[in-house]
Design a protein around this motif. Structure first.
Motif, PDB file in Angstrom:
ATOM      1  N   ALA A   1      10.019   4.231 -12.229  1.00 12.10           N
ATOM      2  CA  ALA A   1       9.969   3.139 -13.186  1.00 12.10           C
ATOM      3  C   ALA A   1       8.591   3.040 -13.853  1.00 12.10           C
ATOM      4  O   ALA A   1       8.360   2.171 -14.672  1.00 12.10           O
ATOM      5  CB  ALA A   1      10.294   1.827 -12.493  1.00 12.10           C
ATOM      6  N   GLY A   2       7.700   3.935 -13.482  1.00 14.60           N
ATOM      7  CA  GLY A   2       6.350   3.888 -14.037  1.00 14.60           C
ATOM      8  C   GLY A   2       5.919   5.235 -14.561  1.00 14.60           C
ATOM      9  O   GLY A   2       6.634   5.858 -15.323  1.00 14.60           O
TER      10      GLY A   2
ATOM     11  N   PRO B   1      19.983   4.680 -11.850  1.00 16.31           N
ATOM     12  CA  PRO B   1      19.192   3.492 -12.206  1.00 16.31           C
ATOM     13  C   PRO B   1      19.148   3.199 -13.712  1.00 16.31           C
ATOM     14  O   PRO B   1      19.374   2.048 -14.111  1.00 16.31           O
ATOM     15  CB  PRO B   1      17.790   3.841 -11.680  1.00 16.31           C
TER      16      PRO B   1
ATOM     17  N   ILE C   1       1.476   4.390   1.858  1.00 19.63           N
ATOM     18  CA  ILE C   1       2.683   4.571   1.042  1.00 19.63           C
ATOM     19  C   ILE C   1       3.720   5.313   1.874  1.00 19.63           C
ATOM     20  O   ILE C   1       3.418   6.331   2.499  1.00 19.63           O
ATOM     21  CB  ILE C   1       2.345   5.353  -0.245  1.00 19.63           C
ATOM     22  N   SER C   2       4.948   4.802   1.876  1.00 16.10           N
ATOM     23  CA  SER C   2       5.965   5.403   2.734  1.00 16.10           C
ATOM     24  C   SER C   2       6.517   6.699   2.165  1.00 16.10           C
ATOM     25  O   SER C   2       6.877   7.605   2.907  1.00 16.10           O
ATOM     26  CB  SER C   2       7.100   4.405   2.967  1.00 16.10           C
TER      27      SER C   2
ATOM     28  N   GLY D   1      -0.293   1.656  -1.539  1.00 16.91           N
ATOM     29  CA  GLY D   1       1.009   1.046  -1.309  1.00 16.91           C
ATOM     30  C   GLY D   1       0.890  -0.228  -0.492  1.00 16.91           C
ATOM     31  O   GLY D   1      -0.218  -0.717  -0.233  1.00 16.91           O
TER      32      GLY D   1
ATOM     33  N   GLY E   1       5.760   6.217 -10.458  1.00 16.16           N
ATOM     34  CA  GLY E   1       7.115   6.417  -9.968  1.00 16.16           C
ATOM     35  C   GLY E   1       8.128   6.442 -11.077  1.00 16.16           C
ATOM     36  O   GLY E   1       7.784   6.430 -12.262  1.00 16.16           O
TER      37      GLY E   1
ATOM     38  N   ARG F   1       5.630   0.139  -6.234  1.00 18.11           N
ATOM     39  CA  ARG F   1       6.283  -1.031  -6.799  1.00 18.11           C
ATOM     40  C   ARG F   1       6.027  -2.323  -6.039  1.00 18.11           C
ATOM     41  O   ARG F   1       5.738  -3.351  -6.659  1.00 18.11           O
ATOM     42  CB  ARG F   1       7.781  -0.774  -6.957  1.00 18.11           C
TER      43      ARG F   1
ATOM     44  N   VAL G   1      -2.817   8.739   3.853  1.00 17.97           N
ATOM     45  CA  VAL G   1      -3.236   7.950   5.005  1.00 17.97           C
ATOM     46  C   VAL G   1      -2.112   6.976   5.333  1.00 17.97           C
ATOM     47  O   VAL G   1      -1.657   6.228   4.459  1.00 17.97           O
ATOM     48  CB  VAL G   1      -4.517   7.142   4.698  1.00 17.97           C
ATOM     49  N   ASN G   2      -1.649   7.023   6.562  1.00 19.81           N
ATOM     50  CA  ASN G   2      -0.561   6.143   6.972  1.00 19.81           C
ATOM     51  C   ASN G   2      -0.618   5.972   8.486  1.00 19.81           C
ATOM     52  O   ASN G   2      -0.984   6.903   9.201  1.00 19.81           O
ATOM     53  CB  ASN G   2       0.774   6.766   6.557  1.00 19.81           C
ATOM     54  N   LYS G   3      -0.265   4.784   8.944  1.00 24.90           N
ATOM     55  CA  LYS G   3      -0.227   4.569  10.394  1.00 24.90           C
ATOM     56  C   LYS G   3       0.886   5.362  11.038  1.00 24.90           C
ATOM     57  O   LYS G   3       0.836   5.700  12.205  1.00 24.90           O
ATOM     58  CB  LYS G   3      -0.013   3.071  10.677  1.00 24.90           C
ATOM     59  N   ASN G   4       1.915   5.602  10.247  1.00 25.25           N
ATOM     60  CA  ASN G   4       3.106   6.269  10.766  1.00 25.25           C
ATOM     61  C   ASN G   4       3.096   7.760  10.390  1.00 25.25           C
ATOM     62  O   ASN G   4       3.271   8.112   9.234  1.00 25.25           O
ATOM     63  CB  ASN G   4       4.337   5.566  10.181  1.00 25.25           C
TER      64      ASN G   4
ATOM     65  N   ALA H   1      -4.068   6.821  10.427  1.00 24.56           N
ATOM     66  CA  ALA H   1      -5.061   5.773  10.667  1.00 24.56           C
ATOM     67  C   ALA H   1      -4.780   4.599   9.753  1.00 24.56           C
ATOM     68  O   ALA H   1      -3.861   4.661   8.924  1.00 24.56           O
ATOM     69  CB  ALA H   1      -6.466   6.324  10.387  1.00 24.56           C
ATOM     70  N   ASP H   2      -5.560   3.557   9.887  1.00 20.34           N
ATOM     71  CA  ASP H   2      -5.397   2.375   9.044  1.00 20.34           C
ATOM     72  C   ASP H   2      -5.914   2.670   7.632  1.00 20.34           C
ATOM     73  O   ASP H   2      -7.040   3.142   7.445  1.00 20.34           O
ATOM     74  CB  ASP H   2      -6.174   1.204   9.652  1.00 20.34           C
TER      75      ASP H   2
HETATM   76  C1  LIG Z   1      15.645   1.653  -9.349  1.00 22.78           C
HETATM   77  C2  LIG Z   1      14.396   1.701  -8.518  1.00 22.78           C
HETATM   78  C3  LIG Z   1      13.225   2.132  -9.120  1.00 22.78           C
HETATM   79  C4  LIG Z   1      12.043   2.177  -8.379  1.00 22.78           C
HETATM   80  N1  LIG Z   1      10.929   2.638  -8.990  1.00 22.78           N
HETATM   81  C5  LIG Z   1       9.780   2.727  -8.272  1.00 22.78           C
HETATM   82  C6  LIG Z   1       8.584   3.241  -8.865  1.00 22.78           C
HETATM   83  O1  LIG Z   1       8.537   3.601 -10.041  1.00 22.78           O
HETATM   84  N2  LIG Z   1       7.474   3.333  -8.107  1.00 22.78           N
HETATM   85  C7  LIG Z   1       7.468   2.951  -6.795  1.00 22.78           C
HETATM   86  O2  LIG Z   1       6.420   3.086  -6.156  1.00 22.78           O
HETATM   87  N3  LIG Z   1       8.559   2.457  -6.232  1.00 22.78           N
HETATM   88  C8  LIG Z   1       9.716   2.329  -6.930  1.00 22.78           C
HETATM   89  N4  LIG Z   1      10.819   1.820  -6.308  1.00 22.78           N
HETATM   90  C9  LIG Z   1      10.687   1.274  -4.954  1.00 22.78           C
HETATM   91  C10 LIG Z   1      10.701   2.349  -3.882  1.00 22.78           C
HETATM   92  O3  LIG Z   1      12.044   2.606  -3.512  1.00 22.78           O
HETATM   93  C11 LIG Z   1       9.939   1.901  -2.613  1.00 22.78           C
HETATM   94  O4  LIG Z   1      10.426   0.659  -2.214  1.00 22.78           O
HETATM   95  C12 LIG Z   1       8.427   1.801  -2.822  1.00 22.78           C
HETATM   96  O5  LIG Z   1       7.905   2.991  -3.396  1.00 22.78           O
HETATM   97  C13 LIG Z   1       7.747   1.572  -1.492  1.00 22.78           C
HETATM   98  O6  LIG Z   1       6.386   1.287  -1.700  1.00 22.78           O
HETATM   99  P1  LIG Z   1       5.337   1.417  -0.505  1.00 22.78           P
HETATM  100  O7  LIG Z   1       5.336   2.807  -0.027  1.00 22.78           O
HETATM  101  O8  LIG Z   1       4.052   0.869  -1.021  1.00 22.78           O
HETATM  102  O9  LIG Z   1       5.878   0.381   0.580  1.00 22.78           O
HETATM  103  P2  LIG Z   1       6.631   0.626   1.951  1.00 22.78           P
HETATM  104  O10 LIG Z   1       7.836   1.450   1.790  1.00 22.78           O
HETATM  105  O11 LIG Z   1       6.760  -0.713   2.581  1.00 22.78           O
HETATM  106  O12 LIG Z   1       5.627   1.497   2.795  1.00 22.78           O
HETATM  107  C14 LIG Z   1       4.404   1.060   3.325  1.00 22.78           C
HETATM  108  C15 LIG Z   1       3.832   2.172   4.158  1.00 22.78           C
HETATM  109  O13 LIG Z   1       2.535   1.819   4.605  1.00 22.78           O
HETATM  110  C16 LIG Z   1       2.398   2.141   5.980  1.00 22.78           C
HETATM  111  N5  LIG Z   1       1.459   1.194   6.555  1.00 22.78           N
HETATM  112  C17 LIG Z   1       1.655  -0.102   6.880  1.00 22.78           C
HETATM  113  N6  LIG Z   1       0.518  -0.658   7.327  1.00 22.78           N
HETATM  114  C18 LIG Z   1      -0.428   0.287   7.275  1.00 22.78           C
HETATM  115  C19 LIG Z   1      -1.819   0.330   7.571  1.00 22.78           C
HETATM  116  N7  LIG Z   1      -2.493  -0.738   8.020  1.00 22.78           N
HETATM  117  N8  LIG Z   1      -2.471   1.489   7.391  1.00 22.78           N
HETATM  118  C20 LIG Z   1      -1.809   2.593   6.939  1.00 22.78           C
HETATM  119  N9  LIG Z   1      -0.520   2.621   6.639  1.00 22.78           N
HETATM  120  C21 LIG Z   1       0.171   1.469   6.781  1.00 22.78           C
HETATM  121  C22 LIG Z   1       3.763   2.060   6.568  1.00 22.78           C
HETATM  122  O14 LIG Z   1       3.877   2.932   7.691  1.00 22.78           O
HETATM  123  C23 LIG Z   1       4.643   2.524   5.392  1.00 22.78           C
HETATM  124  O15 LIG Z   1       4.840   3.934   5.437  1.00 22.78           O
HETATM  125  C24 LIG Z   1      12.020   1.769  -7.015  1.00 22.78           C
HETATM  126  C25 LIG Z   1      13.205   1.356  -6.434  1.00 22.78           C
HETATM  127  C26 LIG Z   1      14.380   1.307  -7.152  1.00 22.78           C
HETATM  128  C27 LIG Z   1      15.647   0.869  -6.468  1.00 22.78           C
END
Ligand SMILES: Cc1cc2nc3c(=O)[nH]c(=O)nc-3n(C[C@H](O)[C@H](O)[C@H](O)COP(=O)(O)OP(=O)(O)OC[C@H]3O[C@@H](n4cnc5c(N)ncnc54)[C@H](O)[C@@H]3O)c2cc1C
Ligand SMILES: Nc1ncnc2c1ncn2[C@@H]1O[C@H](COP(=O)(O)O)[C@@H](O)[C@H]1O
Lengths: 269, 333
Positions: free
Chosen positions: B263-264, A36, B277-278, B219, B261, B246, B296-299, B314-315
């Motif tokens: 980038a942060g 990256p 957060i996934s 997330g 992360g 992100r 905490v995650n639904k999955n 859970a939610d």
């Molecule tokens: C070069 C590059 C740099 C990056 N740098 C960063 C970085 O610094 N920081 C960063 O965070 N990401 C970064 N990313 C992005 C990273 O790859 C992921 O896309 C990001 O971390 C996913 O964020 P998330 O977990 O919030 O979202 P998602 O991956 O969409 O996950 C959401 C999660 O929430 C769960 N969920 C959904 N609904 C509910 C509910 N009602 N209750 C409970 N759980 C629920 C789902 O099961 C899922 O696991 C970068 C990507 C790239 C390509």
């Protein structure tokens, strides 16, 4: 502007195939991507080219499939790709890597104005190759540059360093490493990358072609030796809680109220 | 060799002292290593107004301090500092040279190592001496998903940069003393080619994520900006800082300062609450130092859940609200 960008191919997967004996990654089994920070460095170079003209040479040391990231770089807007590949270059630490890359720069672009590296890689994460290339090539350089402006021959840079916002200046030729905060890489359509696979040739150079001292490259030229590679011992408790939110929270406090209370300094039990 | 004593050196990185006590931490760890090899622990300090730091390093356990004091060194100048440290290391031949992995240290140490032809392990989170009296440095790779034990016994000195916060400092003790060796500034050091135009202390930000003891991270699974904001209330009750992934930052539910992360920011809280957060590696790379993780995650199969000490299926929004309620109740009792 003669620009050189050093790009490294890093494994994309989180499940990593390791050779436990040699402590090195079996890269042939891992899907590769452009590191990256290198992509941000390339984006920075393209922006310079767009504003001031010039050409961009991308340089990578790695196994033959590292050609992929060079092709991708051409797709983004680089002009020329150079791949350094040889069994003898393998297993290089940052001292050997910076030496090898510097030899190649002297060969393929001796009259460079600016070399751009990523600030760090996502696999070995040393942050060292850029600064060590500054020494090897004996040019001024700044690490972790975020924003910059070029005025004739003078590069003015901004970065955050240990809670200070610094503005720095140097004359070119020089070298910078680019952070992932700014210079967000442009999107290149899949077709664009595909096209780059059909266009032009990637120059492939070996040890002799870049005039490197065989004693200073690869594993033999690397003072650091990896004794072992292992996963951090998973001391995770791995407790799974299900049920309604309310129930789940009650269970959390029943089981870990003391621990959490200790951390936040309140009596939660 | 002008020196027949065995020495372990720690570079005195004092800029931003109050946020970052890595030099004191390295003095403490270095002393422990020195006890095993029969060496002395030495600090090296460059600068102008540095008496305070010399005193501080003394009170925290340095046996000997090499000091180069000159007006021209008042600001960190990397080329001059690197040339100077190279020179001292060649003259006094320390066995080991440790440098804090601050922003400065990460740029400075590789340059010194290159000049000395020495091996350098980066951003280490463990140091020990093995049976052959080699320095074994533990460095994270792949965002902390793997650790590597690294040695560089054949080049001198053995060098490592060390992540701040890894080791514990020795408490301040006014009664300690150190030998002080003042070295005049050589007059043939190189010119600094990089000019520092300005350097401003960044005002303290709202978010002090990196050093927070407790972090509440949200997330995309928090669902909406409104629900995400509830994390602020939870954080207040926990004395925590709020972090974000992100997608959350891109959707403007939180500011870029909160991004955790690659980038942060890197965080290392004693307790981390992770909501929706996934667990993508770009995020998890920055949380591997968290001591205790509640996810905490639904999955239940999300990567984040596998990394957690406690995985709550859970939610996320509902658990956040239930936690707020429960904390209010318990704090009242
Ligand atoms: C070069 C590059 C740099 C990056 N740098 C960063 C970085 O610094 N920081 C960063 O965070 N990401 C970064 N990313 C992005 C990273 O790859 C992921 O896309 C990001 O971390 C996913 O964020 P998330 O977990 O919030 O979202 P998602 O991956 O969409 O996950 C959401 C999660 O929430 C769960 N969920 C959904 N609904 C509910 C509910 N009602 N209750 C409970 N759980 C629920 C789902 O099961 C899922 O696991 C970068 C990507 C790239 C390509
Ligand atoms: N094998 C390589 N080929 C090309 N560039 C590299 C290589 N290794 C490191 N680099 C450059 O050095 C930067 C920092 O890498 P590192 O010091 O390993 O974290 C990368 O972002 C690249 O720009």
């Amino acid at each position: 502007m003669k620009l050189v960008v050093c790009v490294k191919q890093v494994p994309m997967v989180s499940e990593l195939p390791w050779d436990a004996k040699t402590g090195t990654l079996k890269r042939e089994h891992a899907e590769g991507m452009m590191n990256p920070a290198c992509k941000h460095a390339l984006e920075a170079a393209i922006r310079i080219k767009e504003k001031h003209g010039g050409d961009i040479t991308v340089l990578s040391m790695g196994p033959s499939q590292a050609e992929e990231v060079l092709r991708e770089a051409l797709g983004m807007g680089a002009d020329r790709g150079v791949l350094l590949t040889s069994r003898r270059m393998a297993g290089a630490d940052t001292l050997a890597t910076s030496y090898t890359l510097a030899c190649a720069v002297r060969k393929v672009c001796p009259d460079f104005d600016l070399i751009l590296c990523g600030a760090h890689t996502s696999d070995s994460e040393t942050w060292q190759v850029g600064p060590q290339m500054m020494e090897e090539l004996d040019v001024p350089g700044v690490a972790c540059v975020e924003e910059f402006e070029l005025n004739c021959n003078i590069l003015r840079m901004k970065r955050e360093s240990d809670d200070f916002l610094e503005t720095l200046e140097m004359e070119l030729p020089g070298l910078i490493t680019v952070s992932t905060r700014h210079n967000i890489p442009r999107y290149v359509s899949f077709a664009g990358v595909e096209n780059a696979f059909d266009e032009g040739q990637i120059e492939v150079l070996d040890v002799e072609a870049i005039g490197a001292d065989p004693a200073r490259i690869g594993i033999g030229g690397s003072p650091t030796k990896i004794l072992s590679v292992y996963s951090p011992t998973a001391e995770k408790k791995g407790v799974l809680i299900k049920g309604s939110a309310k129930k789940a929270v009650e269970e959390l406090f029943d089981k870990f109220g003391d621990l959490l209370g200790g951390v936040i300094g309140k009596d939660l039990a | 060799m002008t020196n027949n004593r065995r020495e372990i050196w720690v570079f005195g990185d004092y800029r931003n002292y109050f946020q970052n006590r890595v030099t004191l931490q390295l003095i403490a760890k270095g002393k422990e290593l020195a006890a095993q090899t029969g060496a002395d622990l030495c600090a090296v300090v460059f600068g102008n107004d540095i008496d305070e730091w010399v005193w501080e390093y003394t009170c925290h356990g340095a046996d000997r301090i090499y000091i180069v004091k000159d007006e021209s060194l008042a600001q960190y100048k990397i080329e001059i500092y690197a040339a100077l440290l190279e020179r001292l290391a060649r003259e006094y031949e320390p066995d080991i040279l440790l440098i804090g992995a601050t922003a400065f240290g990460k740029e400075f140490a590789p340059r010194v190592a290159k000049r000395l032809g020495a091996g350098l392990s980066a951003d280490c989170i463990g140091l020990k001496i093995d049976k052959e009296e080699r320095l074994v440095a533990t460095a994270p790779a792949f965002g902390g998903n793997l650790l590597a034990d690294i040695v560089a016994p054949d080049s001198k000195p053995q060098m490592a940069t060390v992540r701040p916060g890894t080791f514990k400092e020795i408490p301040h003790n006014d009664n300690l003393d150190s030998e002080k060796i003042y070295i005049p500034l050589p007059d043939d050091l190189p010119e600094e080619r990089v000019r520092l135009i300005s350097s401003e202390k960044i005002p303290e930000r709202g978010v002090k994520l990196e050093n927070a003891r407790v972090v509440v991270c949200g997330g995309r699974g928090m669902g909406s900006k409104r629900k995400f904001r509830n994390l602020n209330e939870l954080a207040k009750l926990l004395g925590a800082e709020v972090g974000a992934t992100r997608p959350v930052v891109y959707s403007n539910w939180a500011s870029h300062d909160a991004l955790v992360g690659q980038a942060g920011k890197n965080i290392r809280p004693q307790a981390l609450f992770s909501f929706g957060i996934s667990g993508a590696i770009q995020h998890t790379a920055a949380i591997t130092d968290a001591d205790f993780i509640i996810a905490v995650n639904k999955n239940p199969n999300a990567t984040m859940m596998k990394m957690a000490d406690v995985a709550i299926v859970a939610d996320a929004g509902q658990v956040c609200n239930a936690l707020i309620k429960e904390l209010k109740k318990r704090a009242k009792d």
